[in-house]
Design an enzyme around this catalytic site. Structure first.
Site, PDB file in Angstrom:
ATOM      1  N   LYS A  39      30.762 -74.990 -10.095  1.00 35.30           N
ATOM      2  CA  LYS A  39      31.866 -74.007 -10.119  1.00 35.30           C
ATOM      3  C   LYS A  39      33.215 -74.713 -10.244  1.00 35.30           C
ATOM      4  O   LYS A  39      34.058 -74.340 -11.040  1.00 35.30           O
ATOM      5  CB  LYS A  39      31.900 -73.173  -8.826  1.00 35.30           C
ATOM      6  N   ARG A  52      32.686 -64.801  -0.772  1.00 37.75           N
ATOM      7  CA  ARG A  52      31.375 -65.346  -0.443  1.00 37.75           C
ATOM      8  C   ARG A  52      30.586 -64.400   0.462  1.00 37.75           C
ATOM      9  O   ARG A  52      29.434 -64.675   0.789  1.00 37.75           O
ATOM     10  CB  ARG A  52      31.578 -66.650   0.304  1.00 37.75           C
ATOM     11  N   ARG A  88      27.449 -85.958  -5.699  1.00 36.97           N
ATOM     12  CA  ARG A  88      28.900 -85.716  -5.843  1.00 36.97           C
ATOM     13  C   ARG A  88      29.728 -86.837  -5.212  1.00 36.97           C
ATOM     14  O   ARG A  88      29.440 -87.260  -4.096  1.00 36.97           O
ATOM     15  CB  ARG A  88      29.289 -84.408  -5.141  1.00 36.97           C
ATOM     16  N   ARG A 124      31.568 -86.080   0.322  1.00 36.68           N
ATOM     17  CA  ARG A 124      31.921 -85.024   1.288  1.00 36.68           C
ATOM     18  C   ARG A 124      31.005 -85.090   2.497  1.00 36.68           C
ATOM     19  O   ARG A 124      29.789 -85.285   2.348  1.00 36.68           O
ATOM     20  CB  ARG A 124      31.750 -83.658   0.612  1.00 36.68           C
ATOM     21  N   ARG A 164      23.328 -74.828   3.349  1.00 35.45           N
ATOM     22  CA  ARG A 164      24.302 -74.078   2.540  1.00 35.45           C
ATOM     23  C   ARG A 164      23.601 -73.255   1.473  1.00 35.45           C
ATOM     24  O   ARG A 164      23.992 -72.125   1.181  1.00 35.45           O
ATOM     25  CB  ARG A 164      25.318 -75.038   1.909  1.00 35.45           C
TER      26      ARG A 164
HETATM   27  P1  ADP Z   1      29.924 -75.449  -1.854  1.00 35.88           P
HETATM   28  O1  ADP Z   1      29.580 -76.752  -2.480  1.00 35.88           O
HETATM   29  O2  ADP Z   1      28.967 -75.084  -0.756  1.00 35.88           O
HETATM   30  O3  ADP Z   1      30.122 -74.350  -2.857  1.00 35.88           O
HETATM   31  P2  ADP Z   1      32.756 -75.326  -0.994  1.00 35.88           P
HETATM   32  O4  ADP Z   1      33.562 -76.528  -1.286  1.00 35.88           O
HETATM   33  O5  ADP Z   1      33.033 -74.111  -1.808  1.00 35.88           O
HETATM   34  O6  ADP Z   1      31.249 -75.784  -1.048  1.00 35.88           O
HETATM   35  O7  ADP Z   1      32.935 -74.921   0.538  1.00 35.88           O
HETATM   36  C1  ADP Z   1      32.756 -75.856   1.578  1.00 35.88           C
HETATM   37  C2  ADP Z   1      32.658 -75.130   2.900  1.00 35.88           C
HETATM   38  O8  ADP Z   1      33.883 -74.412   3.146  1.00 35.88           O
HETATM   39  C3  ADP Z   1      31.571 -74.066   2.964  1.00 35.88           C
HETATM   40  O9  ADP Z   1      30.313 -74.597   3.325  1.00 35.88           O
HETATM   41  C4  ADP Z   1      32.134 -73.142   4.066  1.00 35.88           C
HETATM   42  O10 ADP Z   1      31.941 -73.693   5.354  1.00 35.88           O
HETATM   43  C5  ADP Z   1      33.628 -73.154   3.779  1.00 35.88           C
HETATM   44  N1  ADP Z   1      34.017 -72.069   2.857  1.00 35.88           N
HETATM   45  C6  ADP Z   1      34.536 -72.192   1.607  1.00 35.88           C
HETATM   46  N2  ADP Z   1      34.801 -70.991   1.056  1.00 35.88           N
HETATM   47  C7  ADP Z   1      34.434 -70.076   1.991  1.00 35.88           C
HETATM   48  C8  ADP Z   1      34.461 -68.645   2.033  1.00 35.88           C
HETATM   49  N3  ADP Z   1      34.900 -67.918   0.993  1.00 35.88           N
HETATM   50  N4  ADP Z   1      34.019 -68.031   3.156  1.00 35.88           N
HETATM   51  C9  ADP Z   1      33.585 -68.740   4.224  1.00 35.88           C
HETATM   52  N5  ADP Z   1      33.527 -70.083   4.257  1.00 35.88           N
HETATM   53  C10 ADP Z   1      33.953 -70.762   3.150  1.00 35.88           C
END
Ligand code: ADP
Length: 280
Positions: free
Chosen positions: A60, A137, A171, A215, A226
């Site tokens: 994404k 989300r 990553r 990360r 996740r």
């Molecule tokens: P991913 O690789 O899981 O898509 P992100 O970088 O988008 O990771 O998000 C990392 C973390 O930040 C998620 O695991 C969550 O804990 C938090 N997070 C990000 N966006 C949201 C959201 N819209 N609602 C709730 N938690 C979020």
């Protein structure tokens, strides 16, 4: 963006300008603009307002960031906002690190608050439009978003589940220039009529090589958590946006060289990229 999402301090009321949103109510936004509108929402009046959905590791961030440069709109990743908040000192940082390091979702209230601040700061700088990555989300977040603005298009990126863990574990980010890379070699054989998929690693240039960081939540255990949470909590969003005629499903055919031109084609932006480079 002319209007900005704002969260009230109360736990159940989110407000936006003169409109308000009660977390208990499930408002539905006004009918969407035609799905295949001119440039999918890209008009003279306002820039695109797009959302990227997809499992962790699907890419994404990569594609949302490329499109944001192409279209001149900000790429807003709520994961980045969470990581920025984590990096700052204070009680929020401690509260977030426990949640994020277990692969769990941050509360809707905290995330809407972080997003609202980011949109306000962007608006003050004259930003308009956005490509959201990682938001919404949960159904509640989607309802809040739908109540405050019209999303033009939701792009749902897809890859076979088998490659997602490897992609997350591969990553890397350069802690100096901030660019993202991936050291995973993906080579999934086709089976039962499903095509295979191969993706070359996206390796960093020599100057970034010694500055790569991983990360903290990209460990196998947390990535699996996740993915499970995505399937339970975020997948219903696909149906929600499909029923509104806003969802564009996109099966990534491979790595960036194969996928980027096809994505542009699907978005009817293939000639746009050529025109932009000719004008530059
Ligand atoms: P991913 O690789 O899981 O898509 P992100 O970088 O988008 O990771 O998000 C990392 C973390 O930040 C998620 O695991 C969550 O804990 C938090 N997070 C990000 N966006 C949201 C959201 N819209 N609602 C709730 N938690 C979020």
């Amino acid at each position: 963006m002319a209007r900005v999402l704002r969260v009230a301090r109360s736990s159940s009321l989110f407000s936006f300008g003169s409109r308000s949103y009660s977390a208990e109510a499930s408002h539905v936004s006004s009918p969407p603009p035609p799905f295949l509108g001119a440039r999918r929402g890209f008009t003279k009046e306002r820039n695109v307002q797009w959302v990227f959905l997809g499992c962790p590791g699907v890419g994404k961030g990569t594609y949302a960031s490329r499109l944001s440069s192409l279209l001149g709109v900000p790429h807003i990743a709520t994961g980045d906002l969470v990581r920025d908040a984590l990096a700052s000192s204070g009680p929020l940082s401690q509260q977030l690190s426990e949640i994020v390091n277990q692969g769990k979702l941050v509360s809707d209230e905290i995330i809407v608050n972080l997003l609202s601040k980011r949109l306000e700061a962007g608006e003050a700088k004259g930003e308009s439009g956005f490509i959201l990555d990682g938001f919404p989300r949960t159904m509640r977040q989607a309802e809040i978003l739908g109540d405050v603005t019209d999303i033009d298009l939701v792009v749902n990126l897809k890859l076979p589940e088998e490659v997602l863990v490897d992609k997350c574990l591969g990553r890397r980010t350069c802690n100096q220039c901030g660019k993202g890379f991936n050291i995973a070699h993906i080579n999934l054989k086709g089976e039962n009529g499903k095509p295979g998929i191969s993706m070359d690693p996206l390796l960093p240039p020599p100057q970034c090589m010694s500055k790569l960081i991983t990360r903290a939540d990209d460990t196998e255990e947390v990535v699996k958590a996740r993915l499970r949470i995505y399937n339970e909590t975020s997948q219903p969003l696909e149906e929600y946006y499909r029923s509104k005629g806003k969802l564009m499903e996109f099966d990534l055919p491979g790595g960036i060289p194969e996928s980027w031109p096809r994505l542009l084609e699907a978005l009817r932006l293939d000639d746009y990229e050529e025109k932009q480079s000719a004008a530059a």
